[in-house]
Structures are given as C-alpha cells and as structure tokens.
Design a protein around this motif. Structure first.
Motif, PDB file in Angstrom:
ATOM      1  N   SER A 256       0.832  -1.203   0.000  1.00  0.00           N
ATOM      2  CA  SER A 256       0.000   0.000   0.000  1.00  0.00           C
ATOM      3  C   SER A 256       0.866   1.252   0.000  1.00  0.00           C
ATOM      4  CB  SER A 256      -0.913   0.009   1.225  1.00  0.00           C
ATOM      5  OG  SER A 256      -1.630  -1.196   1.313  1.00  0.00           O
ATOM      6  N   VAL A 272      -7.316   2.686  -2.398  1.00  0.00           N
ATOM      7  CA  VAL A 272      -6.200   3.022  -1.511  1.00  0.00           C
ATOM      8  C   VAL A 272      -6.429   4.424  -0.944  1.00  0.00           C
ATOM      9  CG1 VAL A 272      -3.707   3.325  -1.330  1.00  0.00           C
ATOM     10  CG2 VAL A 272      -4.639   1.635  -2.904  1.00  0.00           C
TER      11      VAL A 272
ATOM     12  N   ILE B 106      -2.465  -4.300  -6.013  1.00  0.00           N
ATOM     13  CA  ILE B 106      -2.907  -2.925  -5.764  1.00  0.00           C
ATOM     14  C   ILE B 106      -4.349  -2.787  -6.226  1.00  0.00           C
ATOM     15  CG2 ILE B 106      -2.612  -0.519  -6.497  1.00  0.00           C
ATOM     16  CD1 ILE B 106       0.401  -1.008  -6.464  1.00  0.00           C
ATOM     17  N   HIS B 109      -6.783  -4.045  -3.646  1.00  0.00           N
ATOM     18  CA  HIS B 109      -6.542  -3.461  -2.327  1.00  0.00           C
ATOM     19  C   HIS B 109      -7.677  -3.695  -1.327  1.00  0.00           C
ATOM     20  CE1 HIS B 109      -4.622  -0.538   0.376  1.00  0.00           C
ATOM     21  NE2 HIS B 109      -5.831  -0.077   0.637  1.00  0.00           N
TER      22      HIS B 109
END
Lengths: 385, 266
Positions: A256, A272, B106, B109
């Motif tokens: 992250s 995120v 990602i 996530h």
C-alpha cells in the motif's frame, strides 16, 4: 530476474561476501595512518565497482535471500565479533553505535521516504524530539529503558503536527514544510532557555536492572569499555526495528505504501486511502526516528541543538538515497560509510558536505538505484512461486 | 433503451467545467446491466473527463450519477471503488517498478487484509492470503495470456506494451467489479494485438456474467465488433446514441468526424 526465483543459489557467495565485508570493516576501523585509509577506501570503492560490474553484487544478494534466515544470524554474529575485537576501544565502539543510531533513524525515514514517498527533511528534528524527551524525562523516576519508546511517542505526536499541511501538498512542496519545521525546531531550542538553550541538556546514563551502562566491566580477563553496552543495546534495537521494517515491506502494508508513492492518481481508484497510508507511514517512521533519538541522547550523555540541525537531516536523506530508495541493506552500508568515513579521514571533516554532494551526484548519475538497489518484493522468506 | 429495472448506471445532466472550458455539457446517459457500451468522439470531446468525474477524480459542476440505486455524485474514488466500479487509464498507469503480481494486488486493495496483527506479528494468515491471491491472479492472467501468468513475478517495466495493457485491465478486473471503465486500451497496439485483447475481454465478460463495460475507443472497427450500443460525444455533448449501425448513419456524427459539407457552421 526470473533466474532469481527459479534457481536455488548456494549459500557460499554470501558467506564469502560477509567475511570479506567484515574483514574490511575491521581493517578500516583498525588503520590509523591517513595514507593507509585512503588506500583502503580507494581499494574498497574499486572492488565494489568491479563486483557490481560483473554482477557479483547481485549474485551475493540472491544467494543471501535464498538463505536468508541463516545469513541473518551469521551477519549478526559477525558484527558482534567485529565489535568484540574492539572491546577495549571506546572510540571505535562509540562510532559503531553511532552508525546503528543512524541505521535505525534511516529505517524510520525509509518508511516515509523510501516506501510512501514522503520526502522528510525533518529527520534530525525528530531525532531531537526523541533526544530531548529522554533528557527532560530522564530524572531517575522513570526506568531509563522506557525513555526509548517515550522518545518515539513524543516524536510521533509532535511530528503529527506536520501531517495536515503535508497531506494538503505534494512532492517538493510537502518537503519544504519539513525543512521549515527542522529550522524552526533548532531555532526554538537555541532560544528557549527552559531546554538549556544553545548549551543543551545533560542526559541521565542508561541503566537496566541496576546495571549502569556507563561503567566498564570485566569478562574473564577482558576489560570491556562501557560503550560496548550501548553498542549491544543499539544492536538489539537495530535488529528489532529492521525486522519490523522488513515485515512491513513484505506485507500488504508495504504494498500500500508503494501504491501511494508510485501513483497518487490511480491508487485511490482501487480503494487506496492516500491520506491514511501517508499518515501511517509518517507516524510510524517518526516513532522509529524518535526512538533512535532517545537512544542517541542516552549514549551521548549530553545533547545540544547542534546535534539536530538541518544538515543532519540532509545526512539522513543522503544515506537513504545513496543506499537505494527503500533498500534496507543499502541503508546499513551507506550509514556505515557516511558515519565512519569522516571520522577516519580527518582531512575531509570540514569538507564532508561537499564530498556527499559529489558522491550523491555520481551515484545518481551512474547507479541511479543506489549502491544496493531495492529488490522486488519477496513476501515470504525463501519464497519461490 | 433497456428497461429501468436493468439500468446499472444513470447519468443525469452531468456537466463539468474547467474555468471557461465546458468539458461535459448536460450529458444524459443510461447504461444497462451487462451491457458493452462504447463511447466515441473526437479528441477533447469529454470522454475521459466523463470517466474522471464518474470515478471521483474530478468533482462535477452539476448533475448526478446514480449507480445501482446509490448516489455516486461527487463520491470519493475509494467510495466509487467500493461500489464496484473499476477502471483503466488512457496513458497506461501501471506501476513499472513493481512486479505484475504486486500491480494486480494494488487493484485488489479492498479485499486484502491490511491489519497490523496479520501483516506484522502472526503472519500465517497473510501467507495463506498471499497464496490464495497468487492463484486468483494467475487464473485471471491466464485468460489473457498463459505466458503472462508464468511471468507473474517479473517487473512490469520488463514487459512489452501489449502486456502492460493486459496487466492494467487485469488490475481493474481482479477485485471483481460490476462496472469496468476502459479508457482507450487500444492506444499503441497493432490491429492483431487489439483483436486479441478484445477477444479476451469478451471471453472474460462472458465468464463473469454480471459485468458491464464502458469502452472509450477511437478505432471504429472495434466499436462495431464488441459494443452493444454506443454514444457519440462532441464538445462535451451527446450528439447521438444507439447501435453502431444507427450511429454511423447519423448526420451529426458524420459532421463531427468529417466536418460539414456547407463550410463551418459552428
């Protein structure tokens, strides 16, 4: 890189490299004459250049990571062995302990700058917050070992003042805020007499279970200089912090941070939370730097604003850039170079910032990834997909 | 037009101004569930701005987005992501310094366990999740190219352009979105590569079932082949909407692309 994952490398290259590196370190610490030191340094630089030229460095690193657990233990033992050689030499032990302080502080800064991409020029200020916390709270009432986490906590809290403006700005603008903070911090310390002004403050000596760290001791027939105590405590702290930072890197948390650093536009589109991860990186990084600062203060026994000036922040950032952004072993290598070099080479003491500037420029030109660039993430030790 | 029960995304009077420039001008659109919807229009006609406002990168000047009975007007990118909307970017925005697997993660996530305990202290749960995610990533990559799945732990910077596009699409797909926004995935690809990519997309769409795609594209052949319906934008306004064959017949569209016969009226 595919080779990296498919072939199990022998442990031999990393053991040889470890022995060579430790012998070199011991030699550098031992030699006193300037001409010998210059010869050793030139030799070291040329061999490192040649070794990386012929892919020996990456071979060693692959071998190391293939046998990581064994090699970690061997490295730790080797470092203790080198310190044991100098058990009577206070100056060398002090220097090695200082290297550890910078390694810990840079590991903290690495969370912020290397992983989350938050360039922080207030590293020395955070060291200072930790140091002054130890100086002010260390009055005999508190067990000195608790001063370390308290220093970290203080740095986290005071550092979080910077978060709101840093989250509103990006890149260089956010870095400017940290520069301002560091300058204000040292100016404040200089003018505020409550904290000793420019004179600084004395710090209590470390003691643990009635064992005073500032006393030499005997081990059989060996006389051990008291800085060995600080070195060993610093070494334990380094191992703990290094383990934590390494685990952070090899987890979804580290991923992250990478997402935040690499793309602030696309990452939010995958959920995120940029502000949250920046805050986590900044606060945990400051905790580690503050911890290093408290330890540094306890070891020095006396701190003054000059220990935590903006130029010290530059040294911290230099270590990270030279080592390779986000590279843990890079930090260890360059922290040792940046701290030991000026001490051994008296001639460059005054010109060290000039030298750093030249070295950083050269490294960025010819080895933009740093001396030991960060390797792709390996989530599990010895992980082979 | 699909019946209201099946509408997944409805955009009402959507407008976006950048200073004096009107990027989107009272745009009305309804996109049905499971539809493959194309968006075409000359450069600067507001297609990418439409994606950027929908995904919360830019706030709207006026108008609203209703997605699956939720109001997503001016929602943050994270909220949009949690609602099940995922996207790719016009200039491919993959993280070059990371491995393919990391890039996909990602994209994943929101389904990763990011707790301190499992990530730092007791890592067995993390290891288990990594294995599980690696399997999921491998399966998805395999649909696009089996060879790509074999190179999952290599850096993206070592991959050719077509694979970077594939990786970006996989990153958008791995979280299991119900609406996928593709911003010109064909840019910089050969005809053959593009055909391949579109076949893969149709395959994935058929396999997932409940997946709606909005595709921004310049290449008319692609729009003709894959989309159910499409809309044409010009200067931020929708000038036409319908199936490909009806759209190409439209005189406004022809004018937008080729210019009008009787000099410039605009």
């Amino acid at each position: 890189m595919s080779r990296f994952f498919h072939r199990k490398l022998s442990v031999l290259p990393s053991i040889i490299a470890l022995v060579v590196a430790m012998a070199y370190l011991a030699l550098i610490l031992h030699v006193e004459t300037q001409s010998m030191i210059i010869a050793l340094l030139t030799g070291g630089a040329i061999s490192f250049f040649l070794a990386s030229r012929f892919d020996l460095v990456s071979m060693v690193r692959q071998s190391y990571s293939a046998h990581e657990r064994v090699m970690d233990i061997l490295t730790a033992l080797a470092v203790v062995a080198v310190s044991a050689v100098y058990h009577e030499n206070s100056f060398v032990l002090f220097m090695m302990a200082t290297v550890l302080v910078y390694v810990i502080a840079c590991l903290g800064l690495n969370l912020q700058f290397g992983y989350a991409g938050m360039l922080n020029f207030a590293g020395a200020a955070m060291l200072g917050v930790g140091g002054y916390t130890a100086a002010l709270l260390g009055n005999g009432q508190i067990q000195t070992i608790f001063l370390l986490p308290l220093g970290g906590l203080a740095a986290t809290i005071i550092g979080s003042i910077l978060l709101p403006p840093m989250l509103r700005t990006h890149g260089h603008y956010s870095a400017v805020i940290t520069i301002a903070f560091n300058l204000l911090f040292t100016t404040f310390l200089e003018v505020y007499s409550g904290f000793g002004g420019t004179q600084g403050l004395p710090v209590v000596s470390m003691s643990l279970f009635n064992f005073n760290f500032n006393e030499d001791w005997q081990l059989g027939s060996f006389q051990i200089a008291f800085y060995a105590n600080y070195f060993l405590l610093g070494f334990v702290l380094t191992i703990i912090v290094m383990t934590v930072v390494r685990r952070i890197e090899r987890s979804w948390i580290g991923l992250s941070f990478d997402a935040v650093r690499l793309d602030e536009i696309s990452s939010p589109c995958f959920g995120v939370d940029i502000a949250l991860w920046k805050a986590i990186a900044f606060m945990s990084g400051n905790f580690i730097i503050g911890l290093a600062g408290a330890f540094y203060a306890l070891m020095l026994g006396y701190i003054a604003p000059t220990n935590f000036s903006f130029s010290d922040s530059l040294i911290l950032v230099t270590i990270i850039i030279l080592g390779g952004l986000g590279s843990i072993w890079g930090i260890v290598l360059t922290a040792a170079i940046v701290i030991i070099l000026p001490e051994k080479l008296q001639a460059i003491q005054e010109y060290r910032f000039l030298l750093y500037a030249v070295v950083v420029t050269l490294v960025l030109l010819f080895r933009p990834g740093g001396l030991l660039p960060r390797v792709p993430r390996i989530y599990l030790p010895g992980w082979r997909p | 037009m699909t019946s209201t029960a099946q509408v997944l995304l409805s955009c009402r009077q959507v407008s976006k101004r950048f200073g004096g420039v009107v990027a989107l001008d009272h745009l009305d659109l309804e996109i049905g569930r499971r539809e493959f919807f194309g968006m075409i229009g000359p450069n600067g006609s507001g297609k990418t701005t439409f994606f950027n406002t929908l995904t919360g990168i830019f706030p709207l000047t006026s108008g609203s987005f209703i997605y699956d009975n939720q109001d997503l007007t001016n929602a943050s990118p994270q909220q949009v992501c949690r609602a099940g909307i995922s996207r790719t970017f016009q200039r491919s925005r993959v993280c070059l310094g990371l491995s393919i697997f990391d890039n996909l993660m990602i994209g994943n996530h929101i389904s990763l366990d990011r707790g301190i305990w499992s990530n730092l202290i007791n890592r067995s749960a993390l290891y288990h999740q990594i294995d599980e995610m690696a399997e999921r990533a491998r399966l998805l990559l395999k649909t696009f190219d089996p060879k790509l799945a074999g190179r999952m732990y290599e850096l993206v910077s070592n991959q050719p352009m077509i694979d970077r596009r594939r990786i970006e699409i996989c990153r958008a797909l791995i979280s299991g979105p119900r609406l996928l926004l593709l911003d010109e995935p064909s840019a910089g690809m050969t005809d053959r590569e593009m055909r391949e990519l579109m076949n893969n997309l149709l395959e994935v769409k058929a396999r997932i079932g409940d997946l709606t795609i909005i595709l921004i594209e310049h290449e008319m052949k692609i729009i003709e082949r894959v989309t159910d319906r499409c809309a044409v934008l010009n200067f931020g306004r929708k000038i036409c909407e319908g199936t490909y064959s009806s759209v190409v017949e439209n005189s406004d569209v022809q004018e937008a692309y080729l210019g009008s016969k009787n000099a410039r009226r605009r």
